[in-house]
Design a protein around this motif. Structure first.
Motif, mmCIF file in Angstrom:
data_model
loop_
_atom_site.group_PDB
_atom_site.id
_atom_site.type_symbol
_atom_site.label_atom_id
_atom_site.label_comp_id
_atom_site.label_asym_id
_atom_site.label_seq_id
_atom_site.Cartn_x
_atom_site.Cartn_y
_atom_site.Cartn_z
ATOM 1 N N ILE A 278 38.839 115.325 -42.157
ATOM 2 C CA ILE A 278 38.607 114.467 -43.432
ATOM 3 C C ILE A 278 38.527 112.941 -43.124
ATOM 4 C CG2 ILE A 278 39.448 114.049 -45.932
ATOM 5 C CD1 ILE A 278 38.052 116.702 -45.700
ATOM 6 N N ASP A 279 39.453 112.649 -42.356
ATOM 7 C CA ASP A 279 39.623 111.227 -41.972
ATOM 8 C C ASP A 279 38.307 110.758 -41.301
ATOM 9 O OD1 ASP A 279 42.488 110.838 -42.959
ATOM 10 O OD2 ASP A 279 43.064 111.223 -40.938
ATOM 11 N N ALA B 276 35.758 119.401 -50.020
ATOM 12 C CA ALA B 276 35.024 118.743 -51.164
ATOM 13 C C ALA B 276 36.221 118.076 -51.957
ATOM 14 C CB ALA B 276 33.896 119.392 -52.034
ATOM 15 N N VAL B 277 36.902 118.638 -52.485
ATOM 16 C CA VAL B 277 37.832 118.163 -53.569
ATOM 17 C C VAL B 277 38.757 117.130 -52.864
ATOM 18 C CG1 VAL B 277 39.920 118.687 -54.823
ATOM 19 C CG2 VAL B 277 38.089 120.312 -54.935
ATOM 20 N N ILE B 278 39.210 117.458 -51.470
ATOM 21 C CA ILE B 278 39.850 116.392 -50.840
ATOM 22 C C ILE B 278 38.991 115.153 -50.578
ATOM 23 C CG2 ILE B 278 40.915 115.951 -48.519
ATOM 24 C CD1 ILE B 278 41.397 119.022 -48.183
ATOM 25 N N LEU B 279 37.927 115.331 -50.190
ATOM 26 C CA LEU B 279 36.906 114.262 -49.930
ATOM 27 C C LEU B 279 36.655 113.472 -51.364
ATOM 28 C CD1 LEU B 279 34.310 115.408 -47.394
ATOM 29 C CD2 LEU B 279 36.055 113.014 -47.410
ATOM 30 N N SER B 280 36.703 114.005 -52.547
ATOM 31 C CA SER B 280 36.432 113.359 -53.796
ATOM 32 C C SER B 280 37.630 112.508 -53.948
ATOM 33 C CB SER B 280 36.261 114.586 -54.864
ATOM 34 O OG SER B 280 36.500 114.140 -56.165
ATOM 35 N N ARG C 185 39.640 111.221 -51.715
ATOM 36 C CA ARG C 185 40.055 110.158 -50.828
ATOM 37 C C ARG C 185 39.062 109.272 -51.276
ATOM 38 N NH1 ARG C 185 41.643 111.479 -45.453
ATOM 39 N NH2 ARG C 185 43.243 112.987 -45.510
ATOM 40 N N LEU C 186 37.743 109.487 -51.397
ATOM 41 C CA LEU C 186 36.650 108.476 -51.632
ATOM 42 C C LEU C 186 36.682 107.832 -53.114
ATOM 43 C CD1 LEU C 186 33.760 110.372 -49.616
ATOM 44 C CD2 LEU C 186 34.875 108.218 -49.162
#
Length: 132
Positions: A19-20, A47-51, A53-54
């Motif tokens: 993810i990083d 996708a939820v983690i990226l949502s 993080r971003l």
């Protein structure tokens, strides 16, 4: 049928590392992404983690600037049928027929078992099981 494909079991820290990498690649390679969605099953969790993080909103609808996320670009069959023009995956196999996804890492032929999957998962895509 005997399992003859080697499996690689990933931990949550492995996912965090991917993810990083994706987070940075998305910022530089597709900066106009405005929303994120994930393909059912494998893509939902990353996708939820990226949502988060971003700091981009999650959506169930794929708009022009929606990033569609999946766990792996294996054969390319799933992503070639996926909606949208922007795609990101945790892992990419060189043999995939789908080439336009942003990915965190390249993997070999081993079967990847993600931490959200069962340890005894079959090393075969679901669509191959049911379309024999």
């Amino acid at each position: 049928m005997e399992d003859t494909i080697s499996k690689t079991y990933l931990s949550w820290s492995d996912i965090d590392e991917c993810i990083d990498i994706l987070e940075e690649k998305i910022k530089w390679e597709i900066p106009n992404v405005e929303t994120i969605t994930g393909l059912h099953r494998g893509g939902l969790i990353p996708a939820v983690i990226l949502s988060h993080r971003l700091d981009l909103p999650w959506t169930d609808v794929v708009y022009e600037n929606t990033l569609v996320v999946d766990d792996i670009n294996d054969t390319g069959k799933t992503l070639s049928k996926a909606p949208g023009i922007y795609h990101a995956v945790l892992h990419h196999k060189k043999t995939s027929t789908f080439k336009s996804a942003v990915y965190a890492k390249i993997v070999g032929d081993e079967w990847i078992v993600y931490p959200w999957e069962m340890d005894n998962s079959d090393p075969i895509q679901d669509y191959l099981k049911f379309n024999k």
